[in-house]
Structures are given as structure tokens and as C-alpha cells.
Design an enzyme around this catalytic site. Structure first.
Site, short mmCIF file in Angstrom:
data_model
loop_
_atom_site.label_atom_id
_atom_site.label_comp_id
_atom_site.label_asym_id
_atom_site.label_seq_id
_atom_site.Cartn_x
_atom_site.Cartn_y
_atom_site.Cartn_z
N ASP A 15 -8.07 10.50 20.58
CA ASP A 15 -8.96 11.55 20.09
C ASP A 15 -8.89 12.77 21.02
O ASP A 15 -9.15 12.66 22.22
CB ASP A 15 -10.39 10.99 20.04
CG ASP A 15 -11.33 11.93 19.30
OD1 ASP A 15 -11.34 13.14 19.60
OD2 ASP A 15 -12.04 11.44 18.41
N ILE A 60 -8.44 18.59 13.98
CA ILE A 60 -8.08 19.43 15.13
C ILE A 60 -7.92 20.89 14.69
O ILE A 60 -8.45 21.80 15.32
CB ILE A 60 -6.77 18.91 15.77
CG1 ILE A 60 -6.99 17.51 16.35
CG2 ILE A 60 -6.25 19.87 16.83
CD1 ILE A 60 -5.73 16.84 16.91
N ASN A 94 -10.44 7.54 -2.07
CA ASN A 94 -9.46 7.91 -1.06
C ASN A 94 -9.40 6.76 -0.05
O ASN A 94 -10.25 6.65 0.83
CB ASN A 94 -9.93 9.23 -0.41
CG ASN A 94 -8.89 9.81 0.52
OD1 ASN A 94 -8.01 9.10 1.01
ND2 ASN A 94 -9.00 11.10 0.78
N ARG A 138 0.54 8.38 17.14
CA ARG A 138 1.96 8.32 16.75
C ARG A 138 2.80 9.26 17.60
O ARG A 138 2.36 10.35 17.96
CB ARG A 138 2.11 8.72 15.28
CG ARG A 138 1.73 7.64 14.33
CD ARG A 138 1.71 8.14 12.90
NE ARG A 138 0.35 8.36 12.44
CZ ARG A 138 0.01 8.93 11.30
NH1 ARG A 138 0.93 9.37 10.48
NH2 ARG A 138 -1.26 9.08 10.97
N ARG A 172 -6.22 9.05 -4.34
CA ARG A 172 -5.15 9.53 -3.48
C ARG A 172 -4.19 8.37 -3.30
O ARG A 172 -4.60 7.28 -2.87
CB ARG A 172 -5.72 9.97 -2.14
CG ARG A 172 -4.68 10.22 -1.11
CD ARG A 172 -5.28 10.80 0.15
NE ARG A 172 -4.30 10.88 1.19
CZ ARG A 172 -4.39 10.27 2.37
NH1 ARG A 172 -5.45 9.55 2.66
NH2 ARG A 172 -3.44 10.39 3.25
N GLU A 227 -9.34 17.45 0.31
CA GLU A 227 -8.43 16.59 -0.46
C GLU A 227 -9.13 15.99 -1.68
O GLU A 227 -8.55 15.94 -2.77
CB GLU A 227 -7.90 15.47 0.43
CG GLU A 227 -6.87 15.97 1.42
CD GLU A 227 -6.49 14.93 2.46
OE1 GLU A 227 -7.41 14.23 2.97
OE2 GLU A 227 -5.30 14.81 2.78
N HIS A 239 0.82 14.31 3.48
CA HIS A 239 -0.32 15.24 3.52
C HIS A 239 -0.20 16.32 2.44
O HIS A 239 -0.76 17.41 2.57
CB HIS A 239 -0.42 15.98 4.89
CG HIS A 239 -0.83 15.12 6.03
ND1 HIS A 239 -0.32 15.31 7.31
CD2 HIS A 239 -1.69 14.08 6.13
CE1 HIS A 239 -0.86 14.42 8.13
NE2 HIS A 239 -1.69 13.65 7.43
P1 AMP Z 1 -8.96 13.97 10.92
O1 AMP Z 1 -7.88 12.93 10.91
O2 AMP Z 1 -8.64 15.18 10.10
O3 AMP Z 1 -10.34 13.41 10.64
O4 AMP Z 1 -9.01 14.50 12.43
C1 AMP Z 1 -9.42 13.64 13.46
C2 AMP Z 1 -9.17 14.29 14.80
O5 AMP Z 1 -9.75 15.60 14.87
C3 AMP Z 1 -9.86 13.52 15.89
O6 AMP Z 1 -9.03 12.50 16.35
C4 AMP Z 1 -10.11 14.56 16.94
O7 AMP Z 1 -9.01 14.52 17.84
C5 AMP Z 1 -10.04 15.89 16.23
N1 AMP Z 1 -11.31 16.64 16.33
C6 AMP Z 1 -12.40 16.56 15.54
N2 AMP Z 1 -13.35 17.40 15.97
C7 AMP Z 1 -12.86 18.04 17.05
C8 AMP Z 1 -13.36 19.04 17.94
N3 AMP Z 1 -14.58 19.55 17.79
N4 AMP Z 1 -12.55 19.45 18.94
C9 AMP Z 1 -11.31 18.93 19.10
N5 AMP Z 1 -10.78 18.00 18.30
C10 AMP Z 1 -11.54 17.55 17.28
#
Ligand code: AMP
Length: 411
Positions: free
Chosen positions: A290, A339, A7, A248, A98, A391, A187
Site C-alpha cells: 500500500d 493512487i 464486480n 506485482r 465485469r 467501472e 483495466h
Molecule cells: P485501488 O486498487 O484503485 O483501490 O487502489 C488501491 C491503492 O491506492 C492502495 O493500495 C493505495 O496504495 C492507494 N491509495 C489510496 N488512497 C491513497 C492516498 N490517499 N495516498 C496514496 N495512495 C493511496
């Protein structure tokens, strides 16, 4: 059957190895035998490898000027050292990748041949960050494991390929649609997996359900899924359309771009950088892409962080509403990715917009770090699920199905 999954991201390469029975697929994702990732962002000119296997985690960093050699080094850890899980790499039966963009041509996972590779290369203009990285992974495997190893491309666009034309075509001169400027959606591997898992959790056939899957990670998109088919989604020609995201912007008035080009001498690269890297949570808050950092800043009274959060929720609710309208009803709202899986606040705020549908969240269940659980109140008219997206497992399943068919056709 031993299945290797790759991936690739713009600056990372994640990989895992599954060992599956030849006869049946498990209902839930099994633990991979081996997991590894290379991160090329830790320090300029360096690669950092992290490998987990045999209850051991190993980390290594080296000077890097050849990503294919880095991938070879990552795969060496499958048959070498404390993380060794194979006698030889030749034990791998099939490799799944992927691939972000499959264009209009690829509506399902496909065995890779020179024609598929050519298409992935050609579609790089539509996914300039991801498709070349995907191709690099495919070619690295050919070099390391030989060209006879079957490799499968699982496209992130494929799940949306049956979207009706009214959802797929932009209202610009039709000739552009004929030239490939249309809504593709992304996605798809995650949306498809989450819809299938939601049907399992609800104990209902997928083809009887109206679902909205909310993939909310650093990139964010929704899919409206009716009878197992994606009929609408928020991302479009590129993964920039739709919801506000970490870096974005999501959808904005396209006339803003014309204005910036004409009045502020912006060029294409600057617009790209602004919309894809310096917008979203990062652009509004000025602090971070983040959500965790944004929430900490809000707790300290940072108004721009609060505004970023408010815009995010406003746009998320609006988009969920649009998907409800496309579906003409809703059986379940599903949250997934960083998130969606971890932020009870985002789930609560998103659901708060839909009380008029008699959608009721159980706040205790929502706060309980749910994984693959229904968090709606018992009397809610709409179920609300948190599904841990998988995934890599979805890619492994596609590989298993393809190789099983190939073997059956030979026997
Ligand atoms: P992903 O791209 O699926 O890995 O998601 C990444 C995003 O998830 C990060 O940029 C964070 O903003 C969010 N995230 C991860 N853990 C938490 C948490 N415990 N609380 C709030 N947001 C989170």
C-alpha cells in the site's frame, strides 16, 4: 430501468444497483440506489457483508462455506430490512458483470448465453483468479433470479482489442501468437470510461484526441488512446506485464525466471507467487503493497521504502514516455484509481519527467484533492486531468445500451 452490477475480485464481490430513466443516460455517474460488498479475506472461513442504502450502512459477518449462498444473502438485502430498495428481486431488468478476460473473441460487451459462459470458463487458464469468480457471479444470478434475466459480460480486455498487431504480438515464434499468446491488455473498462470523461471535461470530441490514461491502483496500467481507440497499453498477456505495482513486479527480464528455474530449483508456483504477490512495493520495501504505508515509512527515513517509490516513479515515467512515442503527441495525461486519484506526489513526480514537452502542472490544483478536474497550468501544452474512475457505472451504461436495443428490436 433497474440495473444490477456485479464486480467480482479474487476474494471479494462488489455489487450495486442503479435506477435509470428508460429514455436517456445521465452524463455523469448517478449515485447507486444500493451498494454492497462481500469480503472473504477478513477471517478464514468467514464472509463479511457491507451494505449501503437508504442512508444506512449495515455490516454482517458469518461462517461461510458456499460463496454462491453468500451472494444470495447479499442480494436479499435489496428487498429486505433497512437497506430494502426493491419490493422484489424480479424488478431487476438486467445484470452486468465485469469479466476480466474476454480473449481475442470479445471486442465489446455481450449478452451472456451458454456459448459466452463456455468462453469465460475456457479463458480461465489466462485469468485463473478472476474468470472463475466472474462465472460464479453469473451462475449465482441464474440461480437467484432465474435464467431468463438478461445478463451482460463487460470485458476488461475488450477496449484493447483494436490494438494494432505491432503492439499486440510478442516477438517470439509466430506460432505462439496463433495459439493465443499475445498482448491483451486489462483495466479496459476504466481506461475507456476515463478517456470518455476526459473528452467531456476538455469539451472536445474523443475522436480528435491523443490521450494517456494512467490507471494507478493496486494494479497499475497505462493506455495510449488515439481517436478513442486503445493503440497501446502496458499490461499484456496477463496483468503482470508493464508498470511496477503494489504486489506485482511488472516487466522484468524473462531470463531472470530461467535463471531461478535452473540455478535455484524454483518451480512455476513459486515464480508465480514471487512475481504476483511478493514483488512491487511489497517486495522492495519489505513492508507493504500500500502506497500510503510506503509514504509513512519514507517520512520515517526508511531507505527501502524510498527505493520502492523511486523505482515506481522511474518506471511510470519511462512507460508514459513510451506511450507518448506510440501516440506521436499528447493532448492530455489522465490519472485515475486509488493512487492516481489520491496521490498528488505521484502525479507531481510523474509529470516532472515531461517538462521538456512543456507539460506544466499547477501545484496548487494538484494538491487540492481534485476530482474530475484539469490540474495543468493554464499555459501547459498538455492538459493533466484527474478522473474518478467509475467501472460500475461504465458497466451499467453498457447494460442500458444493450437492453434499449433489445427492447427497440422487439417493439
Ligand atoms: P485501488 O486498487 O484503485 O483501490 O487502489 C488501491 C491503492 O491506492 C492502495 O493500495 C493505495 O496504495 C492507494 N491509495 C489510496 N488512497 C491513497 C492516498 N490517499 N495516498 C496514496 N495512495 C493511496
Amino acid at each position: 430501468m433497474k440495473i444490477l452490477v456485479l464486480n467480482a475480485g479474487s476474494s471479494s464481490q462488489k455489487s450495486c444497483l442503479y435506477e435509470l430513466s428508460n429514455n436517456t443516460l445521465p452524463e455523469q455517474p448517478p449515485k447507486p440506489l444500493w451498494e454492497a460488498s462481500i469480503d472473504w479475506t477478513v477471517a478464514s472461513g468467514f464472509a463479511r457483508l457491507k451494505v449501503k442504502a437508504n442512508e444506512v450502512t449495515q455490516k454482517e459477518k458469518w461462517e461461510s462455506n458456499n460463496r454462491r449462498m453468500d451472494i444470495a444473502k447479499m442480494l436479499d438485502s435489496l428487498s429486505d430490512g433497512k437497506t430494502r430498495v426493491l419490493e422484489e428481486l424480479s424488478e431487476i431488468d438486467i445484470v452486468g458483470h465485469r469479466v476480466v478476460h474476454g480473449g481475442a473473441e470479445y471486442s465489446e460487451a455481450t449478452l451472456i448465453n451458454p456459448e459466452v459462459k463456455e468462453a469465460i470458463a475456457r479463458l480461465s487458464v489466462l485469468a485463473p483468479v478472476h474468470n472463475p469468480a466472474n462465472l460464479e457471479g453469473i451462475e449465482a444470478i441464474e440461480t437467484i433470479l432465474g435464467s431468463s434475466i438478461p445478463q451482460v459480460a463487460v470485458f476488461d480486455t475488450a477496449f484493447h482489442s483494436q490494438m494494432p498487431q505491432k503492439a499486440a504480438v510478442y516477438p517470439i515464434p509466430y506460432e505462439w501468437f496463433e495459439k493465443g499468446i499475445r498482448r491483451y491488455g486489462f483495466h479496459g473498462i476504466s481506461h475507456k470510461y476515463c478517456a470518455g470523461r476526459a473528452a467531456q471535461l476538455l469539451g472536445k470530441p474523443l475522436d480528435s484526441l491523443k490521450l494517456i490514461t494512467c490507471h494507478l491502483g493496486n494494479g497499475c496500467s497505462l493506455a495510449a488512446i488515439k481517436d478513442g481507440i486503445s493503440i497501446d497499453t502496458t499490461m499484456g498477456f496477463t496483468p503482470l506485464e508493464g508498470l511496477m505495482m503494489g504486489n506485482r513486479s511488472g516487466s522484468i527480464d524473462p531470463a531472470i525466471l530461467i535463471h531461478l528455474l535452473k540455478e535455484y530449483d524454483f518451480n512455476a508456483e513459486q515464480l508465480d507467487e514471487m512475481l504476483n504477490k511478493n514483488s512491487g512495493f511489497k517486495g522492495i520495501s519489505g513492508i507493504s503493497a500500500d502506497l500510503r504505508t510506503i509514504l509513512e515509512a519514507i517520512a520515517q527515513g526508511n531507505e527501502r521504502a524510498q527505493l520502492a517509490f523511486n523505482i515506481y516513479i522511474h518506471r511510470l515515467r519511462a512507460a508514459i514516455g513510451a506511450m507518448v512515442a506510440s501516440l506521436g503527441g499528447l493532448d492530455a495525461l489522465i490519472f485515475t484509481a486509488g493512487i492516481g486519484e489520491n496521490s498528488s506526489l505521484v502525479r507531481e513526480e510523474a509529470c516532472a519527467g515531461f517538462e521538456f514537452l512543456n507539460l506544466k502542472l499547477d501545484l496548487n490544483k494538484n494538491a487540492s484533492s481534485p476530482v474530475d478536474k484539469d490540474i495543468a497550468a493554464p499555459d501547459s501544452a498538455v492538459r493533466v486531468l484527474v478522473v474518478s474512475t467509475a467501472e460500475d457505472w461504465a458497466i451499467a451504461q453498457e447494460c442500458w445500451q444493450i437492453l434499449t436495443k433489445v427492447r427497440e428490436s422487439k417493439s
